[in-house]
Write a protein that holds these residues in place. Structure first.
Motif, PDB file in Angstrom:
ATOM      1  N   LEU A 153      89.332  -8.400  23.290  1.00 31.60           N
ATOM      2  CA  LEU A 153      90.480  -7.502  23.279  1.00 31.60           C
ATOM      3  C   LEU A 153      91.686  -8.267  23.808  1.00 31.60           C
ATOM      4  N   ILE A 154      92.730  -8.383  22.999  1.00 31.24           N
ATOM      5  CA  ILE A 154      93.937  -9.107  23.384  1.00 31.24           C
ATOM      6  C   ILE A 154      95.071  -8.121  23.604  1.00 31.24           C
ATOM      7  N   ASP A 155      95.709  -8.199  24.741  1.00 35.31           N
ATOM      8  CA  ASP A 155      96.898  -7.389  24.985  1.00 35.31           C
ATOM      9  C   ASP A 155      98.103  -8.178  24.497  1.00 35.31           C
ATOM     10  N   ALA A 156      98.524  -7.873  23.261  1.00 32.84           N
ATOM     11  CA  ALA A 156      99.673  -8.558  22.669  1.00 32.84           C
ATOM     12  C   ALA A 156     100.954  -7.757  22.834  1.00 32.84           C
ATOM     13  N   ASP A 157     100.918  -6.743  23.687  1.00 36.43           N
ATOM     14  CA  ASP A 157     102.134  -6.007  24.033  1.00 36.43           C
ATOM     15  C   ASP A 157     102.759  -6.712  25.237  1.00 36.43           C
ATOM     16  N   LEU A 158     103.633  -7.653  24.956  1.00 39.16           N
ATOM     17  CA  LEU A 158     104.233  -8.456  26.025  1.00 39.16           C
ATOM     18  C   LEU A 158     105.389  -7.739  26.708  1.00 39.16           C
ATOM     19  N   ARG A 159     105.760  -6.566  26.206  1.00 42.80           N
ATOM     20  CA  ARG A 159     106.863  -5.807  26.800  1.00 42.80           C
ATOM     21  C   ARG A 159     106.354  -4.766  27.805  1.00 42.80           C
ATOM     22  N   HIS A 160     105.322  -4.034  27.419  1.00 47.09           N
ATOM     23  CA  HIS A 160     104.762  -2.998  28.286  1.00 47.09           C
ATOM     24  C   HIS A 160     103.237  -3.091  28.264  1.00 47.09           C
ATOM     25  N   PRO A 204     102.344 -12.620  32.361  1.00 49.61           N
ATOM     26  CA  PRO A 204     103.696 -12.267  32.831  1.00 49.61           C
ATOM     27  C   PRO A 204     104.622 -11.917  31.669  1.00 49.61           C
ATOM     28  N   THR A 205     105.501 -10.959  31.877  1.00 48.66           N
ATOM     29  CA  THR A 205     106.445 -10.545  30.830  1.00 48.66           C
ATOM     30  C   THR A 205     107.483 -11.642  30.609  1.00 48.66           C
ATOM     31  N   PRO A 206     107.559 -12.198  29.403  1.00 47.09           N
ATOM     32  CA  PRO A 206     108.508 -13.283  29.136  1.00 47.09           C
ATOM     33  C   PRO A 206     109.887 -12.719  28.780  1.00 47.09           C
ATOM     34  N   PRO A 207     110.927 -13.531  28.875  1.00 43.49           N
ATOM     35  CA  PRO A 207     112.268 -13.055  28.497  1.00 43.49           C
ATOM     36  C   PRO A 207     112.452 -12.975  26.988  1.00 43.49           C
ATOM     37  N   ASN A 208     111.547 -13.634  26.247  1.00 43.15           N
ATOM     38  CA  ASN A 208     111.680 -13.705  24.785  1.00 43.15           C
ATOM     39  C   ASN A 208     110.369 -13.351  24.089  1.00 43.15           C
ATOM     40  N   PRO A 209     109.855 -12.129  24.251  1.00 40.60           N
ATOM     41  CA  PRO A 209     108.534 -11.792  23.698  1.00 40.60           C
ATOM     42  C   PRO A 209     108.416 -11.988  22.196  1.00 40.60           C
TER      43      PRO A 209
END
Length: 290
Positions: A153-160, A204-209
């Motif tokens: 399971l990959i969490d590819a929601d890098l924003r939330h 970590p949430t990146p600045p450029n998801p």
């Protein structure tokens, strides 16, 4: 839960253990109790579980748990708290929600079999936040793992991101670090209690998801991970907040739409469908989350 750099490591199958050994290992019986049960079992000629229940040492739920372990169908005790309660399939695999998820698993498997893509990968996306993508992704991954398939399971929601919360994981390392070239497969965490389930947090949430996900490295990593796992499921961000979901879906090759009753606007859903198909992703269907 245990993290390990060697993601191919697996412990011996539980079917090698007797019901008594499983109950002792999980703290439901003591070694002394098992001797009492064995004497009762021999005297009455009944199964071990029946004898233990008649003696008042365990409940039927304990027997069901041990049988599930014997048949390599792991699930968690109701009060264990190993993962969040929202991961329903991990705690109540015989309930109506889990049964619906197994039906979804069957439909996805059938569509994979007829797919022009060889990959057993799936991205779950939708229009808005709050439609249940993360819930469906987490629980679908659990039921695939319970089937005996090595599931990532990959969490590819890098924003939330939310999968690290659902599975009580450290989110300092994950997909964002991997796409930035800072970590490798050691960021993948094995959910030991569910055996065949592995999770890659978002990190970590990146600045450029969107730019990070659009790098060719995502598709390259996915292809490599598909060689190590039987199933790869990706949770994505809502389409309304950016084009991240379309990028992930294109890399995955297969997409399932998650809609919420009385919430998802049909016009935007159709627009998302057109966008996903234009990106080259195959839409396997839609899940209506009530």
């Amino acid at each position: 839960m245990d993290a390990t750099p060697n993601i191919m490591d697996m412990r011996p199958a539980a079917e090698e253990q007797s019901i008594g050994a499983i109950l002792v290992e999980t703290g439901r019986l003591t070694a002394e109790d098992t001797q009492v049960v064995l004497r009762e079992q021999k005297a009455k000629g009944v199964p071990f579980g029946v004898a233990a229940i008649e003696l008042g040492l365990i409940s039927q739920a304990d027997v069901d748990f041990a049988l599930a372990r014997q048949f390599d169908y792991p699930y968690l005790p109701a009060r264990s708290g190993i993962v969040a309660r929202e991961v329903v399939a991990a705690y109540a695999p015989f309930g109506p929600v889990a049964e619906s998820l197994r039906q979804l698993r069957s439909q996805v498997s059938l569509r994979w079999a007829n797919s022009r893509y060889g990959a057993r990968a799936l991205a779950l996306t939708g229009v808005n936040r709050g439609e249940g993508r993360s819930f469906v992704a987490a629980n679908l991954a659990v039921v695939f793992a319970q089937m005996g398939l090595r599931t990532l399971l990959i969490d590819a929601d890098l924003r939330h991101p939310s999968q690290h919360t659902l599975f009580h994981l450290d989110n300092r390392f994950g997909l964002s670090n991997m796409l930035a070239g800072r970590v490798g497969s050691e960021a993948i965490v094995r959910i030991g209690a569910l055996r065949n389930l592995f999770v890659l947090p978002a990190g970590p949430t990146p600045p450029n998801p969107q730019e990070l996900l659009a790098r060719p490295l995502l598709a390259k990593r996915l292809r490599a991970l598909e060689d190590l796992f039987d199933v790869v499921i990706q949770d994505t961000s809502a389409a309304r907040v950016g084009a991240d979901a379309q990028v992930v879906a294109a890399a995955s090759g297969n997409t399932m739409l998650v809609v919420r009753k009385n919430m998802t606007p049909m016009k935007e859903l159709r627009e998302l469908q057109v966008s996903l198909e234009a990106s080259g992703s195959r839409i396997l269907g839609a899940v209506v989350n009530e």
